[in-house]
Scaffold this active site. Structure first.
Site, PDB file in Angstrom:
ATOM      1  N   THR A 413       0.872  -1.167   0.000  1.00  0.00           N
ATOM      2  CA  THR A 413       0.000   0.000   0.000  1.00  0.00           C
ATOM      3  C   THR A 413       0.914   1.223   0.000  1.00  0.00           C
ATOM      4  O   THR A 413       2.127   1.079   0.008  1.00  0.00           O
ATOM      5  CB  THR A 413      -0.888  -0.086   1.266  1.00  0.00           C
ATOM      6  OG1 THR A 413      -1.629  -1.298   1.189  1.00  0.00           O
ATOM      7  CG2 THR A 413      -1.836   1.059   1.421  1.00  0.00           C
ATOM      8  N   GLU A 452      -8.720  -6.338  -3.556  1.00  0.00           N
ATOM      9  CA  GLU A 452      -9.115  -6.022  -2.180  1.00  0.00           C
ATOM     10  C   GLU A 452     -10.075  -7.037  -1.566  1.00  0.00           C
ATOM     11  O   GLU A 452     -10.119  -7.193  -0.340  1.00  0.00           O
ATOM     12  CB  GLU A 452      -9.761  -4.641  -2.116  1.00  0.00           C
ATOM     13  CG  GLU A 452      -8.834  -3.495  -2.453  1.00  0.00           C
ATOM     14  CD  GLU A 452      -7.722  -3.289  -1.452  1.00  0.00           C
ATOM     15  OE1 GLU A 452      -7.764  -3.910  -0.379  1.00  0.00           O
ATOM     16  OE2 GLU A 452      -6.813  -2.513  -1.747  1.00  0.00           O
ATOM     17  N   SER A 479     -10.300  -3.666   6.695  1.00  0.00           N
ATOM     18  CA  SER A 479      -8.970  -3.167   6.370  1.00  0.00           C
ATOM     19  C   SER A 479      -8.196  -2.885   7.648  1.00  0.00           C
ATOM     20  O   SER A 479      -8.775  -2.768   8.727  1.00  0.00           O
ATOM     21  CB  SER A 479      -9.088  -1.884   5.548  1.00  0.00           C
ATOM     22  OG  SER A 479      -7.819  -1.266   5.368  1.00  0.00           O
ATOM     23  N   GLY A 501       1.506  -1.614   4.543  1.00  0.00           N
ATOM     24  CA  GLY A 501       1.994  -2.811   5.214  1.00  0.00           C
ATOM     25  C   GLY A 501       0.957  -3.829   5.600  1.00  0.00           C
ATOM     26  O   GLY A 501       1.216  -4.664   6.478  1.00  0.00           O
ATOM     27  N   GLY A 502      -0.250  -3.805   4.995  1.00  0.00           N
ATOM     28  CA  GLY A 502      -1.256  -4.790   5.374  1.00  0.00           C
ATOM     29  C   GLY A 502      -1.594  -4.673   6.846  1.00  0.00           C
ATOM     30  O   GLY A 502      -1.723  -3.575   7.388  1.00  0.00           O
TER      31      GLY A 502
END
Length: 605
Positions: A413, A452, A479, A501-502
């Site tokens: 991201t 996503e 998220s 970074g998830g």
């Protein structure tokens, strides 16, 4: 406001120095004799506003908007559009994101949820075949994984509410950048290499990112004329081009009939996104999350993101511990355990609040945090996966139910942070999910589509316990994106930050906050410090400078277990200094370093 006392951290500082020393290494490939790569500087101080992102071209685009009289929202949109050019594997109009805005005039914080949504036809079995979850890699590289893009709608919402310039004007720097090109660096090449096999199976993606079947050369100029034309069309026609025009039709066609190479052996499943799904999409204004920490107000994203609730709960857990006086080991121990607990509660309770009864108020209450904080002992480690607590009925040291696994989220991201001369601030994280998204480029349009929807749970961890993150029609997947703004007691900005970074976004933002607010690290050093990430797992991930430091053995003596993660996150931030200047801060090393700029530079105080 409360200012933390400066503190010398011998072991942490030494570990940070090990990490920072890499920055002094010379580049492996020189820039071409033509257009040179802009210099990246991780810290800048001055007046008139500030921009911080991972990319020098993108930061420069935002800075130019500020110099031309635009405000922080205008500059954020321009920076984001430029990142869609230079960071195409992380962001773009094929994805979505979360936008947090501080309005200096009203001294209030607002947010826009621009998360992608599942098609109206989606059910809880979206990623099941013959009753079994699809292999994750198969789900990612497919039309099934593509949610309705939210980036263009986010720009439109933010500009309509708080901007001062037109979308067409703000897209011009990115349009020029796509047409004229940018200099390929090691990160862009390595990310392309990581996706080479996937990209090669889609002719449009291969033609753009693997010209002649080869990886881009470091130092060469990368151009994207299709994206330049797409931005020109978007600027001319407005976001209706995506949500009701030809651009949207092209997106739908790509999802429903993935343009895979006929010679490929890859099975690429079709998605069910429709033009009606695009027309029905809306980025949402919503109230931010809010907690008080050390006398400061910390604002973040409410569900569908779990960032605000999880960062907020962890800060509330740490509130009762004086981290400024703790040893390095106890500081990291308490930070890790607070992260573990907050993630346990995140997994059980957080989903899209439009579909799920998310107890946001309870998760953010100090009473609930205190009931969970008592689990932390100075000389012992909690066992993962830890069972969640119940924020609706807090009980001291209580835990109930089955632990919920942390779903995997792609880590590629990007985040940008902007402030303007009027004191407005934006923290904006945008994404297409994992590196390269679905790997499908919309033919003739120059951008990748997101994956996503793989952020949904494919199946419940425990069929007997409701999973708030299962797919559903029009639903937003959970998220971890955590754009954060901190205000003082007069409701004036102290700092803003965020990271890619998830799921590690949450721990990166949390650790940076406590590094700065509790340990007294300058913001750029708080960002650069080596990271640990605990997400209710058996092992805590450590970056090399911590993994190879004496702190690791001392934490293991308490019972911690660790695994090595080469790089966690890539944060950016801005800080308001007491004399009214802005400080912009970015990474010194991660992702090749970030780019911090101010309108009128001045010396540090």
């Amino acid at each position: 406001m409360r200012r933390p006392a400066a503190r010398t951290l011998s072991l942490l500082a030494a570990a940070a120095a090990i990490a920072a020393s890499v920055a002094a290494a010379p580049p492996t490939t020189a820039a071409p004799p033509g257009r040179p790569a802009p210099a990246k500087v991780p810290e800048a101080v001055g007046y008139g506003g500030a921009v911080s992102s991972v990319d020098a071209d993108a930061s420069a685009a935002g800075l130019q908007v500020l110099k031309n009289g635009g405000n922080a929202v205008d500059a954020a949109v321009a920076t984001a559009a430029a990142l869609g050019v230079t960071e195409p594997y992380s962001s773009g109009i094929g994805g979505g994101g979360f936008f947090v805005y501080y309005d200096a005039k009203s001294r209030t914080v607002h947010t826009v949820d621009g998360r992608e949504t599942a098609p109206a036809s989606a059910t809880s079995s979206l990623f099941l075949e013959n009753g079994e979850p699809l292999p994750f890699a198969d789900a990612v590289t497919s039309g099934l994984s593509v949610g309705t893009p939210g980036t263009a709608a986010t720009w439109d919402r933010a500009l309509h509410a708080w901007g001062s310039k037109s979308l067409g004007t703000l897209l011009k720097p990115a349009e020029r950048l796509a047409r004229d090109g940018f200099t390929v660096d090691d990160t862009f090449r390595s990310q392309t290499k990581d996706n080479q096999a996937r990209f090669a199976d889609f002719p449009d993606t291969a033609g753009l990112f693997l010209p002649g079947g080869q990886l881009p050369v470091v130092g060469s100029t990368f151009k994207n004329p299709d994206l330049a034309r797409t931005y020109e069309e978007l600027g001319r026609e407005g976001v209706g081009a995506v949500y009701g025009g030809d651009l949207g039709k092209d997106i739908v066609r790509t999802v429903r009939n993935p343009p895979v190479d006929p010679a490929s052996t890859r099975v690429v499943r079709r998605g069910d996104l429709t033009e009606k799904d695009l027309r029905a999409y809306g980025a949402k204004y919503q109230a931010p999350t809010e907690v008080n920490y050390r006398g400061l107000d910390v604002y973040g994203m409410a569900p569908s993101s779990s960032g605000g609730t999880t960062v907020g709960e962890a800060l509330n857990i740490l509130e009762r511990t004086d981290l400024s006086k703790a040893s390095d080991v106890q500081f990291l121990h308490h930070y890790i355990e607070a992260s573990r607990i907050a993630f346990a509660d995140r997994g059980r309770w957080v989903g899209d609040a439009a579909f799920e009864n998310v107890p946001t108020k309870g998760l953010l209450s100090q009473r609930f945090a205190d009931s969970r904080a008592c689990l932390i002992k100075d000389d012992a480690v909690l066992t993962s996966p830890l069972a969640p607590g119940d924020p609706r009925h807090p009980t001291a040291c209580g835990a109930s139910g089955t632990p919920a696994a942390t779903t995997y989220e792609g880590d590629d991201t990007t985040h940008l942070t902007v402030a303007d001369k009027w004191g407005n601030v934006v923290a904006y994280t945008l994404t297409i999910e994992q590196t390269g998204g679905s790997a499908m480029t919309v033919p003739g349009r120059g951008f990748l589509l997101n994956n996503e929807l793989t952020d949904f749970s494919f199946a419940p961890a425990n069929p007997a316990v409701h999973d708030p993150n299962l797919p559903g029609p029009g639903k937003r997947p959970r998220s971890s994106i955590s754009p954060t703004i901190v205000l003082d007691r007069q409701h004036k900005p102290v700092l803003a930050l965020g990271s890619p970074g998830g799921a590690t976004i949450i721990t990166t933002v949390l650790q940076t906050l406590v590094n700065h607010l509790d340990r007294g690290m300058p913001l750029v050093d708080a960002i650069a410090a080596p990271r640990a990430s605990q997400r209710n797992a058996a092992r805590t991930e450590l970056e090399p400078a911590l993994y190879n430091s004496p702190l690791r053995a001392r934490l293991e003596a308490l019972g911690h277990s660790f695994s090595l993660n080469p790089e966690i996150g890539a944060a950016t931030g801005v800080q308001r200094l007491p004399d009214g200047r802005w400080l912009a801060a970015a990474e010194k090393v991660r992702r090749g370093g970030g780019s911090a700029l101010v309108v009128h530079p001045s010396g540090k105080q």
